[in-house]
Every structure is written in structure tokens, then in C-alpha cells.
Design a protein around this motif. Structure first.
Motif, PDB file in Angstrom:
ATOM      1  N   LYS A  64      -8.489   8.540   0.937  1.00 49.72           N
ATOM      2  CA  LYS A  64      -9.664   7.757   0.540  1.00 49.72           C
ATOM      3  C   LYS A  64     -10.027   6.735   1.611  1.00 49.72           C
ATOM      4  O   LYS A  64     -11.189   6.617   2.007  1.00 49.72           O
ATOM      5  CB  LYS A  64      -9.399   7.066  -0.790  1.00 49.72           C
ATOM      6  CG  LYS A  64     -10.552   6.250  -1.302  1.00 49.72           C
ATOM      7  CD  LYS A  64     -10.216   5.602  -2.631  1.00 49.72           C
ATOM      8  CE  LYS A  64     -11.349   4.705  -3.080  1.00 49.72           C
ATOM      9  NZ  LYS A  64     -11.039   3.988  -4.314  1.00 49.72           N
ATOM     10  N   SER A  65      -9.033   6.023   2.098  1.00 53.29           N
ATOM     11  CA  SER A  65      -9.261   5.006   3.122  1.00 53.29           C
ATOM     12  C   SER A  65      -9.823   5.621   4.398  1.00 53.29           C
ATOM     13  O   SER A  65     -10.793   5.121   4.976  1.00 53.29           O
ATOM     14  CB  SER A  65      -7.946   4.279   3.413  1.00 53.29           C
ATOM     15  OG  SER A  65      -8.121   3.300   4.390  1.00 53.29           O
ATOM     16  N   ILE A 107      -0.967   3.604   7.051  1.00 54.58           N
ATOM     17  CA  ILE A 107      -2.234   4.331   7.124  1.00 54.58           C
ATOM     18  C   ILE A 107      -3.398   3.341   7.061  1.00 54.58           C
ATOM     19  O   ILE A 107      -4.339   3.431   7.846  1.00 54.58           O
ATOM     20  CB  ILE A 107      -2.334   5.389   6.002  1.00 54.58           C
ATOM     21  CG1 ILE A 107      -1.340   6.525   6.257  1.00 54.58           C
ATOM     22  CG2 ILE A 107      -3.759   5.943   5.906  1.00 54.58           C
ATOM     23  CD1 ILE A 107      -1.175   7.482   5.088  1.00 54.58           C
ATOM     24  N   GLU A 108      -3.326   2.393   6.152  1.00 55.28           N
ATOM     25  CA  GLU A 108      -4.394   1.400   6.029  1.00 55.28           C
ATOM     26  C   GLU A 108      -4.522   0.563   7.305  1.00 55.28           C
ATOM     27  O   GLU A 108      -5.628   0.265   7.747  1.00 55.28           O
ATOM     28  CB  GLU A 108      -4.154   0.526   4.806  1.00 55.28           C
ATOM     29  CG  GLU A 108      -4.383   1.288   3.510  1.00 55.28           C
ATOM     30  CD  GLU A 108      -4.023   0.503   2.262  1.00 55.28           C
ATOM     31  OE1 GLU A 108      -3.614  -0.670   2.372  1.00 55.28           O
ATOM     32  OE2 GLU A 108      -4.163   1.078   1.169  1.00 55.28           O
ATOM     33  N   GLY A 146       0.404   9.505  -4.446  1.00 58.49           N
ATOM     34  CA  GLY A 146      -0.520   8.377  -4.481  1.00 58.49           C
ATOM     35  C   GLY A 146      -0.783   7.810  -3.095  1.00 58.49           C
ATOM     36  O   GLY A 146      -1.916   7.445  -2.765  1.00 58.49           O
ATOM     37  N   ALA A 147       0.261   7.750  -2.266  1.00 54.81           N
ATOM     38  CA  ALA A 147       0.098   7.262  -0.894  1.00 54.81           C
ATOM     39  C   ALA A 147      -0.811   8.187  -0.096  1.00 54.81           C
ATOM     40  O   ALA A 147      -1.668   7.727   0.670  1.00 54.81           O
ATOM     41  CB  ALA A 147       1.455   7.125  -0.210  1.00 54.81           C
ATOM     42  N   LEU A 148      -0.645   9.491  -0.280  1.00 54.92           N
ATOM     43  CA  LEU A 148      -1.495  10.458   0.434  1.00 54.92           C
ATOM     44  C   LEU A 148      -2.948  10.352  -0.024  1.00 54.92           C
ATOM     45  O   LEU A 148      -3.862  10.333   0.813  1.00 54.92           O
ATOM     46  CB  LEU A 148      -0.969  11.877   0.228  1.00 54.92           C
ATOM     47  CG  LEU A 148       0.375  12.196   0.873  1.00 54.92           C
ATOM     48  CD1 LEU A 148       0.834  13.600   0.467  1.00 54.92           C
ATOM     49  CD2 LEU A 148       0.298  12.072   2.389  1.00 54.92           C
ATOM     50  N   ILE A 149      -3.172  10.275  -1.323  1.00 55.15           N
ATOM     51  CA  ILE A 149      -4.536  10.179  -1.846  1.00 55.15           C
ATOM     52  C   ILE A 149      -5.171   8.851  -1.432  1.00 55.15           C
ATOM     53  O   ILE A 149      -6.346   8.804  -1.040  1.00 55.15           O
ATOM     54  CB  ILE A 149      -4.558  10.351  -3.376  1.00 55.15           C
ATOM     55  CG1 ILE A 149      -4.108  11.768  -3.759  1.00 55.15           C
ATOM     56  CG2 ILE A 149      -5.932  10.049  -3.948  1.00 55.15           C
ATOM     57  CD1 ILE A 149      -4.955  12.885  -3.193  1.00 55.15           C
TER      58      ILE A 149
END
Length: 111
Positions: A67-68, A33-34, A60-63
Motif C-alpha cells: 500500500k505504501s 519499507i516505510e 500484514g507487513a507485506l500488504i
């Protein structure tokens, strides 16, 4: 090995993790995602239809991805979550932040 599929749909990217969305899969998905956001792909849909379990690492990965994406003018959406995933989202109140769409099509049409 990553445990998710990816489909570039032009204006957005669909990522589809499979099986357990946990400590094994979450870092790779978050990193992808990043990378997508850094390359300008800021509309990301996570299709959860094949996820039968999610833990705090997956959340945590989804949040982190949300955010990113939002910091770069985009958004991250989730769709087609199963019973266990929806229960965890509701229990953690993350269903208020990551409003789950019933289907991938519904999420894409709302963009």
C-alpha cells in the motif's frame, strides 16, 4: 534485532527476511519499507526464499508495504516463496494481490 537482509540495487531494493516472518520480524520489515518509500525508493522486492513460516503479522507487513509503495508511485513484489508461504497466500487469497514470482530474477526482469 532485525532478521532480514537488504540489498540496494539502484532502482529497487531487495529485502530478504529469514526464518519465521512473524510478529517478531514483521514490524521491523514494515518500518524499513516505510523508510525506504519515504526516501524515494518505491520499488521493493521481498525475497522469501529463506522464509519457512509466515503468519498474519508477516502478511500484514507485506500488504502495508504494498500500500505504501503504490501510494507513492511504486510497487512491492514478492519472490521465491516456499511451500508454506505459498499455501498461506493462496488460503487467504492474497496471492491475487501479491502475485508471487518464482525467482528474484523473474520479478526484477518484469519491472
Amino acid at each position: 534485532m532485525t532478521n532480514f537482509e537488504e540489498a540496494d540495487q539502484g532502482s529497487h531494493v531487495v529485502l530478504a527476511p529469514e526464518g519465521k516472518f512473524n510478529l517478531v520480524v514483521a514490524p521491523a520489515l514494515k518500518a524499513r519499507i516505510e523508510d525506504l518509500v519515504a526516501s524515494g525508493k518505491t520499488k521493493i522486492l521481498v525475497d522469501l526464499h529463506a522464509v519457512d513460516f509466515i503468519d498474519s503479522s508477516g502478511l500484514g507487513a507485506l500488504i502495508g508495504g504494498l500500500k505504501s509503495a503504490r501510494q507513492n508511485g511504486g510497487d512491492l513484489r514478492i519472490a521465491a516463496a516456499g511451500v508454506q508461504v505459498l499455501a498461506v497466500l493462496k488460503l487467504t487469497n492474497l496471492d491475487r494481490i501479491l502475485s508471487p514470482f518464482a525467482t528474484v530474477e523473474e520479478a526484477l526482469n518484469d519491472w
